[in-house]
Write an enzyme that holds these catalytic residues in place. Structure first.
Site, PDB file in Angstrom:
ATOM      1  CG  HIS A 106     -14.692  53.988  66.844  1.00  8.09           C
ATOM      2  ND1 HIS A 106     -13.738  53.994  67.835  1.00  8.09           N
ATOM      3  CD2 HIS A 106     -15.625  53.104  67.268  1.00  8.09           C
ATOM      4  CE1 HIS A 106     -14.062  53.146  68.793  1.00  8.09           C
ATOM      5  NE2 HIS A 106     -15.200  52.596  68.475  1.00  8.09           N
ATOM      6  CG  ASP A 167      -6.576  46.818  71.823  1.00  4.14           C
ATOM      7  OD1 ASP A 167      -5.779  45.923  71.504  1.00  4.14           O
ATOM      8  OD2 ASP A 167      -6.345  47.633  72.727  1.00  4.14           O
ATOM      9  CD  GLU A 278      -3.351  45.721  74.309  1.00  3.33           C
ATOM     10  OE1 GLU A 278      -4.282  45.887  75.139  1.00  3.33           O
ATOM     11  OE2 GLU A 278      -3.480  45.980  73.090  1.00  3.33           O
TER      12      GLU A 278
END
Length: 527
Positions: A106, A167, A278
Site C-alpha cells: 500500500h 482508516d 475527523e
C-alpha cells in the site's frame, strides 16, 4: 554493384563502438557483483527466494513507480530475514544489493520497492502466531506482516481491540508502525506508534533485537516512525482495550471554516464525549446529503432534502461514539448534550448506528465497490500534510479558496490531533505546536485523462499546495513523506536530521534497508 556511402561507414563504426562499450560495462558489473543470485541460493532458510516471478513486487497502491527487484524472499521465520540481511551486510560494498520489506503493497511512491535488490514478502512470515493476552493491561503479540483487520477479528474474540487505528485496516503492522498510523482516534490515544509495548526488529546488520521503552530503547524509538531505515519489524506487542459492540456514527455540515475548526478543536480538548473525530472538505459537489442516505439517517428529512451543496465549499464534521447495548439510553443523552454545543447547520445532522467492526472496516466496503468498477488500481498521487493549528486558516483560505475547484477526484480529510499524545523520542516528524491538523488529499487519477482528474493535473495541484506552504512559511510537515534529494530530507527533519543519521549509521551502517525511501545511498565499491 555494391555501393558504400561514408555516412553508412560512420554509423557502422559508431554502432560497433557502442556495442563494445556496453559489453565492457556489463563485464565490469558482472566482475564487481559476481553471481549474486547464486549466493542467495546458497543461504540456509526455511522459506524460499523467487527469482522469476518478481514483477508484482514492483507495484504498489500509488501505481506511479515500478522498480524490478532481483528476487523476492518468502520467509517462513524471522531467521530467514536475519540470514538474508546479514548476508547482504557481509557482502558490503561489493554488491549493489539492497533490501525492502513489503507488507500489503500500500505504499504510494515505491517506498517498499528495491531496484535490483531483494523484496521481503512480510505477509508470508509465519514465525509468530497471534496471541491475545487478557488482564489489567491487555495486549496482543503479532507478526510484523500481520494485517490490522486480522488483529481486529482475533482480539474481538476476547472482547478486546487495539486503541488506535488507520482508516483502512488492510495494512500490515510493520508498515503502519514504520510511519505512524493515524485515524480519528489519534486525538485521544495518539497514533499507533504510541500504543506499542515492545518490538522485535532485524537491524541492517542482520541482528535480531527485542526492544521496548526499557530495553534497547534507542532502537525501539528509532524504528517507530522510522520509515524502515533502521530495521525490519518482525513482531510487535500492541496495547488493547475493551471493545464496544456498537458505534453511533454522526455527520454534520458547516459552511464557515472558522466555526468548523473551532468545534473540532473543542471536541478534542479535555474529556470528549466522542471516541473518534475527523472531518472532510466538499467543494462543488451535487446532491451531497442525498448520497449519505444509503448509510445515514437524517434527523430532519424534509430540511435535509432541501439542502443544496452545488457550487459551495462545505466542511463535514464526522464523529463516532462507541457503546454497548445496555448503555444506549445514557449514550443517547450524552450525544444529544454534546451536539447541542456545536454550531453546525441543524438540517444537515445525520446519524447511523453500526456494529463496531463495520465502522472500523468502512473503507474496505468502498474498496470493493471501486474494484468492481476498475477504479482501485489507478494512480493515487496522495498528499498528506501536518499543519500547525495557528496556520490552518491561512492554509484553508488559499488551498480551499483558490487552488482547488472541486473534490471529485477523491476525499480531502481534515482533523486536529493533540501533540501531547505523540512521543517525541520516535523518528516521526510533526509540527511544534500543541495542536496540529492532518490534511490528506486522497486523489485517484483517471487513467489517460488530460483533464483536472488526470495524473498530471493532480500532481500540478499538489505542487502548488506545497509551494504555497513553503513560500508562506507555514511550518508544514509531510506525513508519508516523499522527497527526491537528501537536501529535501534534511529540511524535512530539520533539527532531528543529526539524530536520524546517527541512528542510521548505528543500525544500518551500509544503508541496505528501505532504499525506496531515497534518503540514503548505499556506497558501492567498484574496482
Amino acid at each position: 554493384m555494391l555501393v558504400s556511402f561514408p555516412g553508412q561507414n560512420n554509423m557502422l563504426v559508431l554502432r560497433s563502438f557502442m556495442i563494445l562499450f556496453f559489453s565492457c560495462i556489463t563485464i565490469k558489473i558482472n566482475l564487481c557483483f559476481p553471481s549474486i543470485p547464486s549466493s542467495l541460493k546458497t543461504l540456509s532458510i526455511d522459506g524460499h527466494f523467487d527469482f522469476e516471478q518478481v514483477e508484482h513486487a514492483a507495484k504498489d497502491f500509488g501505481n506511479r513507480y515500478s522498480y524490478i527487484p532481483l528476487a523476492v524472499l518468502y520467509p517462513k521465520s524471522v531467521s530467514d530475514i536475519a540470514t538474508t540481511v546479514n548476508h547482504v551486510w557481509q557482502i558490503g560494498g561489493g554488491s549493489e544489493l539492497k533490501i525492502a520489506a513489503r507488507g500489503h503493497g500500500h505504499s504510494l511512491q515505491g517506498q517498499a520497492q528495491a531496484h535490483r535488490g531483494v523484496v521481503i514478502n512480510m505477509e508470508s512470515l509465519q514465525g509468530h502466531k497471534m496471541q491475545v493476552h487478557t488482564g489489567n493491561f491487555p495486549y496482543v503479540d503479532v507478526s510484523g506482516g500481520e494485517l490490522w483487520i486480522n488483529i481486529l477479528r482475533e482480539s474481538l474474540k476476547h472482547g478486546l481491540a487495539p486503541k488506535s487505528w488507520t482508516d483502512y485496516l488492510h495494512l500490515t503492522v510493520g508498515g503502519t508502525l514504520s510511519n505512524a498510523g493515524i485515524s480519528g482516534q489519534a486525538f485521544r490515544h495518539g497514533p499507533q506508534i504510541s500504543n506499542v509495548y515492545q518490538l522485535e526488529v532485524v537491524t541492517g546488520k542482520g541482528e535480531v533485537v527485542n526492544c521496548s521503552e526499557k530495553q534497547n530503547s534507542d532502537l525501539f524509538h528509532s524504528v517507530l516512525g522510522g520509515l524502515g531505515q533502521f530495521g525490519i519489524i518482525t513482531r510487535a506487542r500492541i496495547s488493547l482495550e475493551p471493545a464496544p459492540e456498537m458505534v453511533k456514527w454522526i455527520r454534520m455540515v458547516y459552511t464557515d471554516f472558522a466555526t468548523f475548526t473551532r468545534d473540532q478543536e473543542k471536541l478534542i480538548s479535555g474529556k470528549s464525549t466522542f471516541d473518534y473525530v475527523e472531518g472532510f472538505v466538499i467543494i462543488n459537489r451535487t446532491g451531497l446529503l442525498n448520497n449519505w442516505r444509503s448509510s445515514f439517517n437524517p434527523q430532519d428529512p424534509l430540511q435535509a432534502s432541501q439542502f443544496k451543496s452545488d457550487g459551495r465549499t462545505l466542511f463535514c464534521l464526522e464523529l463516532a461514539k462507541y457503546f454497548n447495548h445496555e448503555d444506549m439510553v445514557l449514550v443517547n443523552q450524552e450525544i444529544k448534550t454534546s451536539l447541542s454545543q456545536l454550531n453546525h447547520i441543524p438540517s444537515t445532522l445525520f446519524i447511523s448506528e453500526v456494529p463496531y467492526m463495520e465502522f472500523l472496516d468502512r473503507v474496505h466496503i468502498s474498496e470493493i465497490k471501486l474494484r468492481s468498477r476498475g477504479l482501485w488500481e489507478v494512480p493515487h498521487p496522495w498528499l498528506n500534510l501536518f499543519i500547525p493549528k495557528s496556520k490552518i486558516h491561512s492554509f484553508a483560505q488559499e488551498v480551499f479558496g483558490n487552488i482547488l475547484t472541486d473534490t471529485s477526484g477523491g476525499p480531502i480529510l481534515i482533523y486536529p490531533v493533540n501533540k501531547s499524545k505523540w512521543d517525541n523520542r520516535t523518528s516521526v516528524v510533526i509540527p511544534e505546536e500543541d495542536v496540529f491538523y492532518l490534511v490528506a488529499f486522497l486523489s485517484s487519477a483517471v487513467p489517460s485523462s488530460t483533464g483536472n482528474d488526470g495524473l498530471e493535473q493532480i500532481l500540478i495541484r499538489n505542487k502548488r499546495i506545497l509551494d504555497f506552504c513553503e513560500i508562506a512559511g507555514l511550518g508544514v510537515k509531510q506525513y508519508l513523506p516523499h522527497f527526491s534529494t537528501q537536501g529535501e530530507w534534511k529540511s524535512h527533519f530539520g533539527p532531528h536530521w543529526e539524530a536520524f543519521t546517527r541512528r542510521k549509521s548505528t543500525y544500518d551502517p551500509s544503508a541496505i534497508l528501505a532504499p525506496g525511501q531515497r534518503i540514503f545511498q548505499k556506497l558501492i565499491a567498484y574496482s
